[in-house]
Design a protein around this motif. Structure first.
Motif, PDB file in Angstrom:
ATOM      1  N   VAL A  68       3.182 -29.935 -18.124  1.00  0.00           N
ATOM      2  CA  VAL A  68       3.149 -28.492 -17.860  1.00  0.00           C
ATOM      3  C   VAL A  68       4.057 -28.154 -16.684  1.00  0.00           C
ATOM      4  N   VAL A  69       3.900 -28.918 -15.598  1.00  0.00           N
ATOM      5  CA  VAL A  69       4.662 -28.648 -14.386  1.00  0.00           C
ATOM      6  C   VAL A  69       6.159 -28.813 -14.635  1.00  0.00           C
ATOM      7  N   SER A  70       6.530 -29.871 -15.383  1.00  0.00           N
ATOM      8  CA  SER A  70       7.957 -30.133 -15.536  1.00  0.00           C
ATOM      9  C   SER A  70       8.614 -29.223 -16.571  1.00  0.00           C
ATOM     10  N   LEU A  71       7.839 -28.629 -17.478  1.00  0.00           N
ATOM     11  CA  LEU A  71       8.451 -27.858 -18.560  1.00  0.00           C
ATOM     12  C   LEU A  71       8.352 -26.342 -18.410  1.00  0.00           C
ATOM     13  N   CYS A  72       7.168 -25.853 -18.006  1.00  0.00           N
ATOM     14  CA  CYS A  72       6.875 -24.437 -18.256  1.00  0.00           C
ATOM     15  C   CYS A  72       7.454 -23.498 -17.203  1.00  0.00           C
ATOM     16  N   ASP A  73       8.056 -22.420 -17.700  1.00  0.00           N
ATOM     17  CA  ASP A  73       8.504 -21.340 -16.826  1.00  0.00           C
ATOM     18  C   ASP A  73       7.333 -20.439 -16.485  1.00  0.00           C
ATOM     19  N   ASP A  74       6.520 -20.175 -17.537  1.00  0.00           N
ATOM     20  CA  ASP A  74       5.381 -19.278 -17.363  1.00  0.00           C
ATOM     21  C   ASP A  74       4.115 -19.983 -17.824  1.00  0.00           C
ATOM     22  N   LEU A  75       2.991 -19.478 -17.354  1.00  0.00           N
ATOM     23  CA  LEU A  75       1.717 -20.056 -17.780  1.00  0.00           C
ATOM     24  C   LEU A  75       0.733 -18.955 -18.145  1.00  0.00           C
ATOM     25  N   ALA A  76      -0.054 -19.233 -19.180  1.00  0.00           N
ATOM     26  CA  ALA A  76      -1.170 -18.347 -19.510  1.00  0.00           C
ATOM     27  C   ALA A  76      -2.404 -19.232 -19.535  1.00  0.00           C
ATOM     28  N   VAL A  77      -3.484 -18.807 -18.900  1.00  0.00           N
ATOM     29  CA  VAL A  77      -4.679 -19.644 -18.812  1.00  0.00           C
ATOM     30  C   VAL A  77      -5.832 -18.978 -19.548  1.00  0.00           C
ATOM     31  N   LEU A  78      -6.396 -19.706 -20.498  1.00  0.00           N
ATOM     32  CA  LEU A  78      -7.551 -19.217 -21.238  1.00  0.00           C
ATOM     33  C   LEU A  78      -8.802 -19.919 -20.723  1.00  0.00           C
ATOM     34  N   HIS A  79      -9.895 -19.145 -20.647  1.00  0.00           N
ATOM     35  CA  HIS A  79     -11.161 -19.739 -20.256  1.00  0.00           C
ATOM     36  C   HIS A  79     -12.251 -18.986 -21.006  1.00  0.00           C
ATOM     37  N   HIS A  80     -13.066 -19.702 -21.761  1.00  0.00           N
ATOM     38  CA  HIS A  80     -14.084 -19.071 -22.610  1.00  0.00           C
ATOM     39  C   HIS A  80     -13.511 -17.943 -23.454  1.00  0.00           C
ATOM     40  N   GLY A  81     -12.332 -18.155 -23.968  1.00  0.00           N
ATOM     41  CA  GLY A  81     -11.741 -17.154 -24.869  1.00  0.00           C
ATOM     42  C   GLY A  81     -11.057 -15.996 -24.176  1.00  0.00           C
ATOM     43  N   GLU A  82     -11.116 -15.965 -22.842  1.00  0.00           N
ATOM     44  CA  GLU A  82     -10.481 -14.837 -22.138  1.00  0.00           C
ATOM     45  C   GLU A  82      -9.286 -15.310 -21.340  1.00  0.00           C
ATOM     46  N   LEU A  83      -8.304 -14.420 -21.235  1.00  0.00           N
ATOM     47  CA  LEU A  83      -7.112 -14.735 -20.464  1.00  0.00           C
ATOM     48  C   LEU A  83      -7.436 -14.468 -18.997  1.00  0.00           C
ATOM     49  N   ILE A  84      -7.462 -15.547 -18.179  1.00  0.00           N
ATOM     50  CA  ILE A  84      -7.845 -15.322 -16.771  1.00  0.00           C
ATOM     51  C   ILE A  84      -6.630 -15.278 -15.858  1.00  0.00           C
ATOM     52  N   ALA A  85      -5.490 -15.744 -16.325  1.00  0.00           N
ATOM     53  CA  ALA A  85      -4.286 -15.645 -15.496  1.00  0.00           C
ATOM     54  C   ALA A  85      -3.065 -15.734 -16.389  1.00  0.00           C
ATOM     55  N   ASN A  86      -1.953 -15.171 -15.925  1.00  0.00           N
ATOM     56  CA  ASN A  86      -0.762 -15.096 -16.750  1.00  0.00           C
ATOM     57  C   ASN A  86       0.398 -14.709 -15.850  1.00  0.00           C
ATOM     58  N   GLY A  87       1.475 -15.512 -15.865  1.00  0.00           N
ATOM     59  CA  GLY A  87       2.627 -15.180 -15.026  1.00  0.00           C
ATOM     60  C   GLY A  87       3.490 -16.403 -14.794  1.00  0.00           C
ATOM     61  N   PRO A  88       4.412 -16.318 -13.829  1.00  0.00           N
ATOM     62  CA  PRO A  88       5.271 -17.464 -13.508  1.00  0.00           C
ATOM     63  C   PRO A  88       4.421 -18.683 -13.133  1.00  0.00           C
ATOM     64  N   ALA A  89       4.867 -19.864 -13.561  1.00  0.00           N
ATOM     65  CA  ALA A  89       4.051 -21.070 -13.456  1.00  0.00           C
ATOM     66  C   ALA A  89       3.529 -21.328 -12.040  1.00  0.00           C
ATOM     67  N   GLN A  90       4.434 -21.274 -11.055  1.00  0.00           N
ATOM     68  CA  GLN A  90       4.024 -21.608  -9.679  1.00  0.00           C
ATOM     69  C   GLN A  90       2.911 -20.688  -9.198  1.00  0.00           C
ATOM     70  N   GLN A  91       3.079 -19.407  -9.512  1.00  0.00           N
ATOM     71  CA  GLN A  91       2.107 -18.405  -9.069  1.00  0.00           C
ATOM     72  C   GLN A  91       0.736 -18.655  -9.698  1.00  0.00           C
ATOM     73  N   VAL A  92       0.745 -18.940 -11.015  1.00  0.00           N
ATOM     74  CA  VAL A  92      -0.517 -19.139 -11.737  1.00  0.00           C
ATOM     75  C   VAL A  92      -1.237 -20.392 -11.230  1.00  0.00           C
ATOM     76  N   MET A  93      -0.452 -21.434 -10.927  1.00  0.00           N
ATOM     77  CA  MET A  93      -1.113 -22.675 -10.511  1.00  0.00           C
ATOM     78  C   MET A  93      -1.739 -22.547  -9.132  1.00  0.00           C
ATOM     79  N   GLY A  94      -1.328 -21.550  -8.371  1.00  0.00           N
ATOM     80  CA  GLY A  94      -1.956 -21.322  -7.076  1.00  0.00           C
ATOM     81  C   GLY A  94      -3.130 -20.359  -7.157  1.00  0.00           C
ATOM     82  N   ASP A  95      -3.362 -19.831  -8.341  1.00  0.00           N
ATOM     83  CA  ASP A  95      -4.407 -18.818  -8.506  1.00  0.00           C
ATOM     84  C   ASP A  95      -5.792 -19.425  -8.333  1.00  0.00           C
ATOM     85  N   GLU A  96      -6.572 -18.742  -7.564  1.00  0.00           N
ATOM     86  CA  GLU A  96      -7.909 -19.212  -7.217  1.00  0.00           C
ATOM     87  C   GLU A  96      -8.805 -19.404  -8.459  1.00  0.00           C
ATOM     88  N   HIS A  97      -8.773 -18.395  -9.374  1.00  0.00           N
ATOM     89  CA  HIS A  97      -9.597 -18.486 -10.589  1.00  0.00           C
ATOM     90  C   HIS A  97      -9.205 -19.693 -11.430  1.00  0.00           C
TER      91      HIS A  97
END
Lengths: 249, 323
Positions: free
Chosen positions: A203-232
């Protein structure tokens, strides 16, 4: 604002009381690699099944290149230029590697002549490094080879977007490095890629953007670095895994 | 398997002239056959050709697409009745009856195929089996049109040349060649590729852009239209039909057994299977009459145990094993 090739608006899929995918709104920008991550059972594969028309939406809309695609049959969606690989590889076992890829070229790739389809299929097999095995039955290929066959099949469909569902699972070191190089080269050729992936180093080496699903809901979405620092995200996904690894170690 | 090989590679490097000569000799023999045969053998030869048609027809849906249909009797009977009704009304000539019967069966199969081809495996098998029974009941009850249980007598045919037996032999021969031709063309076409993909993995077939529903309906319609034509010729040939004869459920079982015997999804397997089966059946009826009914059962059991892939595939595998 980057142009979105694929847009999901309020997409939901409920199985009885279970909200497998719940009100997901997501834009996949053209020409980039977006990672779709989340714990097991978060609804990632269900989302891919929804996009490819394998299962129907309970609510919401899907747009691809400015046209609405929800409600279309799977074969229509694939002909529009949406290709996918399966988490569990799905080759046609009684056909050779070449026949497998040629079939994809013939139908979704829209190549009318069978000999042209085979030529095109050969070039795709070469691209994934499977050309010397073109006459081998798909059922006789190893798992790594079948995954590459799945890749070649998807590429033969001449897609605009490629949905990769855990295409790297079960690959060993060398194969994994090759797969990463391949995915990156496809993106450089202008293909949009949505990749479901569990291996964080991929994920780290490939993705420009990330979308994170949790229990069927999108909890984060955006540039990879930003999303990986997201508290949720750390709490819902990265942290749990990190803790597990700590305990196992 | 053979079909898939044939479809993807040019035939084995047999010299083209050799193949041409082979085909010409076989055709010549088939055309000249009636000159040297008495009535008994003429009847047997016509029967073999008819079952070749039924077996090849089943091969479209059952062999290439892999949907186990038991609907052959339904369309054979439908075609027989269509032909018989039109001919006894004296509104069409004999040669037109198989063509109209085929067209009718094609249309009916498309309409019926849409709902029942949504079913898979056993469910589809049972639905297709029910079809023949529904048609039989219809023919039984719609007395005004079909004569009900009394059946229909067809007007005698006056052949333009040759004997009546020869006319029906040649009619079946032409139909068998049309069926074989359709099989070869389909096996080598895009449609044939779609059929094989669906048989191996229907979901993956959809994912690579194959309209599985449409392809299945076409296969089902082929495997309905050709038996329909055979039924129409059969009706004229025997001169009298009734529901229990032409909707005989055994025809729905024999056709797949013949294909399994010869080789599923292959080009010549169905015909080879039909020939072996019928010669064997003749032998048993002549010499072991009491036992005749058990024969089908024994063949099915033996097939499952010893040759689950059919004769052609078993031979091919054996050859590959030796190589």
């Amino acid at each position: 604002m980057m142009t979105a090739i694929l847009e999901l608006r309020g997409v939901s899929r409920h199985f009885g009381g279970l909200r497998a995918v719940n009100d997901v709104t997501l834009s996949v920008p053209q020409g980039r690699i977006m990672g779709l991550i989340g714990p097991n059972g978060a609804g990632k594969t269900t989302l891919v099944n929804l996009i490819t028309g394998m299962i129907k939406l309970s609510a919401g809309e899907m747009w691809f290149k400015g046209a609405r695609i929800d409600g279309l049959a799977p074969h229509r969606i694939s002909r529009l230029g949406i290709a996918r690989t399966f988490q569990i590889v799905q080759p046609f076992p009684e056909m050779t590697a070449l026949e497998n890829v040629a079939a994809a070229a013939m139908f979704a790739g829209n190549i009318a002549s069978q000999s042209e389809a085979r030529d095109f299929a050969e070039s795709q097999l070469e691209r994934v490094g499977l050309l010397e095995l073109r006459s081998t039955l798909a059922s006789r290929l190893s798992l790594g080879q079948r995954k590459r066959l799945e890749f070649a099949k998807s590429l033969a469909m001449k897609p605009s977007i490629l949905l990769l569902d855990e295409v790297n699972a079960g690959l060993h070191g060398g194969e994994l490095a090759e797969a990463i190089t391949l995915i990156r080269s496809l993106a450089q050729d202008g293909l949009t890629i949505l990749i479901i992936e569990h291996l964080m180093k991929v994920v780290v080496s490939l993705c420009d953007d990330l979308a994170v699903l949790h229990h069927g809901e999108l909890i984060a979405n955006g540039p990879a670095q930003q999303v990986m620092g997201d508290e949720h995200v750390i709490k819902a996904y990265l942290g749990e895994r990190y803790l597990k690894r700590q305990r196992a170690g | 398997m053979l079909a898939s090989l044939a479809a993807s590679f040019p035939a084995r490097p047999l010299p083209r002239i050799g193949v041409g000569v082979l085909i010409a000799v076989a055709l010549g023999l088939l055309i000249a056959l009636p000159l040297g045969l008495d009535n008994y053998y003429m009847r047997l030869a016509t029967t073999v050709l008819m079952y070749c048609v039924l077996a090849w027809s089943w091969n479209f849906i059952g062999g290439f697409v892999g949907y186990p249909s038991f609907g052959i009797a339904a369309f054979f009977g439908f075609g027989a009745y269509a032909g018989a009704i039109l001919l006894s009304a004296k509104i069409i000539p004999f040669w037109l009856s198989p063509i109209l019967a085929a067209a009718g069966c094609f249309a009916v199969a498309v309409v019926i195929g849409m709902p029942i081809l949504r079913l898979r495996g056993h469910y589809f098998a049972v639905a297709s089996l029910g079809l023949g029974e529904v048609f039989r009941e219809l023919a039984m009850s719609w007395t005004a049109l079909t004569g009900g249980g009394m059946g229909i007598n067809l007007p005698p045919m006056r052949p333009a040349f040759g004997t009546e037996a020869q006319t029906f032999y040649y009619a079946m021969l032409i139909l068998a060649l049309v069926t074989l031709g359709t099989t070869i063309v389909v096996a080598r076409s895009r449609l044939g590729v779609a059929f094989r993909c669906i048989r191996q993995n229907e979901e993956a077939a959809n994912m690579i852009g194959i309209d599985a529903t449409r392809s299945k309906i076409i296969a089902f319609a082929f495997s309905a239209a050709l038996p329909g034509a055979a039924g129409a010729i059969y009706a004229s040939w025997v001169g009298y039909i009734d529901p229990s004869d032409v909707f005989d459920i055994l025809n729905s079982v024999k056709a797949p057994v013949m294909v399994l015997l010869g080789g599923t999804g292959t080009i010549f397997g169905p015909a080879i299977g039909a020939l072996i089966y019928l010669v064997f059946e003749e032998f048993v009826t002549h010499h072991l009459l009491q036992f005749h009914a058990g024969m089908l059962g024994i063949i099915i059991v033996a097939l499952v145990l010893f040759m689950p892939h059919g004769l052609l595939e078993t031979l091919r595998r054996r050859k590959q094993g030796q190589a």
